[in-house]
Design a protein around this motif. Structure first.
Motif, short mmCIF file in Angstrom:
data_model
loop_
_atom_site.label_atom_id
_atom_site.label_comp_id
_atom_site.label_asym_id
_atom_site.label_seq_id
_atom_site.Cartn_x
_atom_site.Cartn_y
_atom_site.Cartn_z
N SER A 4 0.82 -1.21 0.00
CA SER A 4 0.00 0.00 0.00
C SER A 4 0.85 1.26 0.00
CB SER A 4 -0.93 0.00 1.22
OG SER A 4 -1.63 1.22 1.32
N LYS A 5 1.73 1.37 1.00
CA LYS A 5 2.48 2.62 1.15
C LYS A 5 3.88 2.35 1.70
CE LYS A 5 0.17 5.95 3.15
NZ LYS A 5 -0.40 6.82 4.23
N ILE A 6 4.86 2.96 1.05
CA ILE A 6 6.25 2.88 1.47
C ILE A 6 6.73 4.29 1.79
CG2 ILE A 6 8.59 2.15 0.84
CD1 ILE A 6 6.60 -0.16 0.84
N ILE A 7 7.33 4.49 2.97
CA ILE A 7 7.85 5.79 3.39
C ILE A 7 9.38 5.73 3.40
CG2 ILE A 7 7.82 7.59 5.15
CD1 ILE A 7 5.05 7.04 4.15
N LEU A 8 10.01 6.69 2.74
CA LEU A 8 11.47 6.76 2.71
C LEU A 8 11.90 8.10 3.31
CD1 LEU A 8 12.09 5.47 -0.94
CD2 LEU A 8 12.05 4.12 1.19
N ALA A 9 12.39 8.08 4.53
CA ALA A 9 12.86 9.31 5.18
C ALA A 9 14.31 9.54 4.78
CB ALA A 9 12.74 9.19 6.70
N GLY A 10 14.58 10.72 4.20
CA GLY A 10 15.91 10.97 3.67
C GLY A 10 16.17 10.10 2.45
N GLY A 11 15.18 10.02 1.57
CA GLY A 11 15.23 9.06 0.47
C GLY A 11 15.82 9.57 -0.83
N ASN A 12 16.60 10.64 -0.79
CA ASN A 12 17.16 11.18 -2.03
C ASN A 12 18.58 10.73 -2.32
OD1 ASN A 12 14.91 12.69 -2.90
ND2 ASN A 12 15.39 14.34 -1.47
N GLY A 13 19.14 9.91 -1.46
CA GLY A 13 20.50 9.42 -1.67
C GLY A 13 20.52 8.14 -2.49
N GLN A 14 21.67 7.50 -2.52
CA GLN A 14 21.89 6.32 -3.33
C GLN A 14 20.88 5.20 -3.03
OE1 GLN A 14 25.66 4.44 -2.57
NE2 GLN A 14 25.32 2.76 -4.00
N ILE A 15 20.77 4.84 -1.76
CA ILE A 15 19.89 3.72 -1.41
C ILE A 15 18.43 4.13 -1.56
CG2 ILE A 15 19.21 2.14 0.43
CD1 ILE A 15 22.05 2.33 1.51
N GLY A 16 18.10 5.36 -1.19
CA GLY A 16 16.73 5.84 -1.33
C GLY A 16 16.25 5.79 -2.77
N LYS A 17 17.09 6.23 -3.68
CA LYS A 17 16.73 6.19 -5.10
C LYS A 17 16.53 4.76 -5.59
CE LYS A 17 19.04 10.53 -6.26
NZ LYS A 17 20.23 11.16 -6.90
N ALA A 18 17.40 3.85 -5.12
CA ALA A 18 17.26 2.45 -5.51
C ALA A 18 15.97 1.86 -4.96
CB ALA A 18 18.47 1.65 -5.02
N LEU A 19 15.63 2.20 -3.72
CA LEU A 19 14.38 1.70 -3.12
C LEU A 19 13.16 2.25 -3.84
CD1 LEU A 19 15.33 2.01 0.66
CD2 LEU A 19 14.82 -0.13 -0.54
N ALA A 20 13.17 3.55 -4.13
CA ALA A 20 12.03 4.15 -4.83
C ALA A 20 11.85 3.52 -6.20
CB ALA A 20 12.24 5.66 -4.95
N GLY A 21 12.95 3.29 -6.91
CA GLY A 21 12.87 2.68 -8.23
C GLY A 21 12.32 1.27 -8.18
N TYR A 22 12.63 0.56 -7.13
CA TYR A 22 12.17 -0.82 -6.99
C TYR A 22 10.69 -0.89 -6.61
CZ TYR A 22 11.84 -5.62 -5.22
OH TYR A 22 11.46 -6.91 -5.00
N TYR A 23 10.31 -0.10 -5.60
CA TYR A 23 8.95 -0.22 -5.06
C TYR A 23 7.90 0.49 -5.91
CZ TYR A 23 10.42 -2.51 -0.75
OH TYR A 23 10.89 -3.42 0.16
N LYS A 24 8.31 1.36 -6.82
CA LYS A 24 7.29 2.09 -7.58
C LYS A 24 6.42 1.17 -8.43
CE LYS A 24 10.17 3.21 -11.64
NZ LYS A 24 10.78 4.32 -12.42
N GLY A 25 6.91 -0.01 -8.75
CA GLY A 25 6.13 -0.95 -9.53
C GLY A 25 5.29 -1.91 -8.71
N ILE A 26 5.53 -1.94 -7.39
CA ILE A 26 4.81 -2.93 -6.56
C ILE A 26 4.15 -2.28 -5.34
CG2 ILE A 26 6.18 -4.92 -7.29
CD1 ILE A 26 7.86 -4.60 -4.76
N ALA A 27 4.13 -0.94 -5.29
CA ALA A 27 3.46 -0.24 -4.20
C ALA A 27 2.51 0.80 -4.77
CB ALA A 27 4.48 0.44 -3.28
#
Length: 308
Positions: A4-27
């Motif tokens: 349903s919802k994924i929250i990334l605090a401080g999500g603009n760095g390397q890992i945050g971008k990778a997480l956003a790219g991954y979850y955008k198709g399944i969240a």
């Protein structure tokens, strides 16, 4: 699986971008908490926060499947008094704030993963360090890690499972340590650093991402986890893997005294290069997590093959 919802605090760095790219198709929705506004991109939206005070963003944590806190000033700097204070404050304050906000929610996030660091362990050339038998080191970097984790675990969140993910050097295509090391290799400076006997624990960014979803699917796992590939290498071997992947036959070594001079010139600390981080992911392996990239050579070649 759909989330349903994924929250990334401080999500603009390397890992945050990778997480956003991954979850955008399944969240259904991904929310990035950032100090800077940004336009929405599909189901990814950015909310402004300062990491210190509650705001309208807090209600967005209601009903989240996952909260990942990645906040923290980059440690690739000189450890001046001001930088030391910023490094600690930028980790402790957002972690404390998120704990207070979660405590007041009706339907808090199911899982809270807080970034942590494998550098918490001592310099180790004699034996590997894991969650059960590893020894905590001493010095400024370790003190940062200890305060960070203490702040994370001191707030009780009975309805939110918590995992402190102790990551090592994260290898990624567009940010972090790898692009800088590749530049060294390509300019002929990719030999051993110091005596080359210090261990490098590393992990492919995709395995960090995979680990977060694996944790969502394994509610029995909590506490401290080492998120490092199962086959760390000595610096000499790691640099050789880099040279092989880049097709560079040789690299000039950098003795410790030269590294000290270079670190002072570029504003960093030699500890980041010379400390031996021999860390193993015992709890993840024991619980059945499968690393996609177990060997450094495979991880480096994969990243080079997709690097933009």
């Amino acid at each position: 699986m759909k989330y349903s919802k994924i929250i990334l605090a401080g999500g603009n760095g390397q890992i945050g971008k990778a997480l956003a790219g991954y979850y955008k198709g399944i969240a259904d929705e991904i929310i990035i908490l950032s100090r800077k506004p940004a336009p929405a991109k599909g189901n990814i939206k950015t909310l402004v926060w300062d990491g210190r005070t509650p705001g309208d963003w807090a209600k967005e944590l209601e009903g989240a499947d996952l909260l990942v806190n990645l906040c923290g000033k980059n440690v690739n700097c000189r450890y001046t008094k001001e930088n030391r204070e910023d490094i600690i404050r930028s980790r402790v304050e957002p972690t404390k704030l998120l704990g207070k906000v979660i405590d007041g929610l009706i339907n808090p996030p199911k899982l809270w993963i807080n970034a942590a660091s494998a550098t918490i362990y001592r310099h180790a050339e004699d034996r590997p360090q894991d969650e059960e038998t590893g020894e905590i080191g001493y010095g400024f970097s370790i003190e940062v890690c200890k305060q960070w984790e203490q702040t994370f675990f001191e707030t009780e969140t009975p309805n939110t499972r918590k995992v402190a993910l102790r990551t090592s050097i994260v290898l990624g295509r567009n940010d972090g340590a790898l692009p800088r090391l590749i530049n060294l290799v390509k300019t002929g400076m990719g030999g051993r650093q110091g005596d080359g006997q210090q261990y490098i624990s590393w992990v492919h960014e995709q395995d960090v991402v995979n680990c977060t979803e694996w944790l969502l699917q394994h509610p029995e796992v909590n506490g401290v986890l080492n998120c490092t590939a199962p086959h760390p290498l000595k610096n000499t071997e790691f640099m050789k893997e880099l040279r092989n992947a880049c097709g560079v036959p040789f690299g000039l070594p950098a003795p410790a005294w030269l590294l000290e001079m270079g670190a002072a010139l570029i504003g960093t600390e030699t500890e980041l290069i010379l400390k031996s981080r021999w860390v193993l992911p015992k709890r993840l392996l024991d619980a059945g997590f499968e690393f996609q990239f177990k060997k450094a050579g495979h991880a480096i070649k994969d990243i080079l093959s997709i690097r933009i």
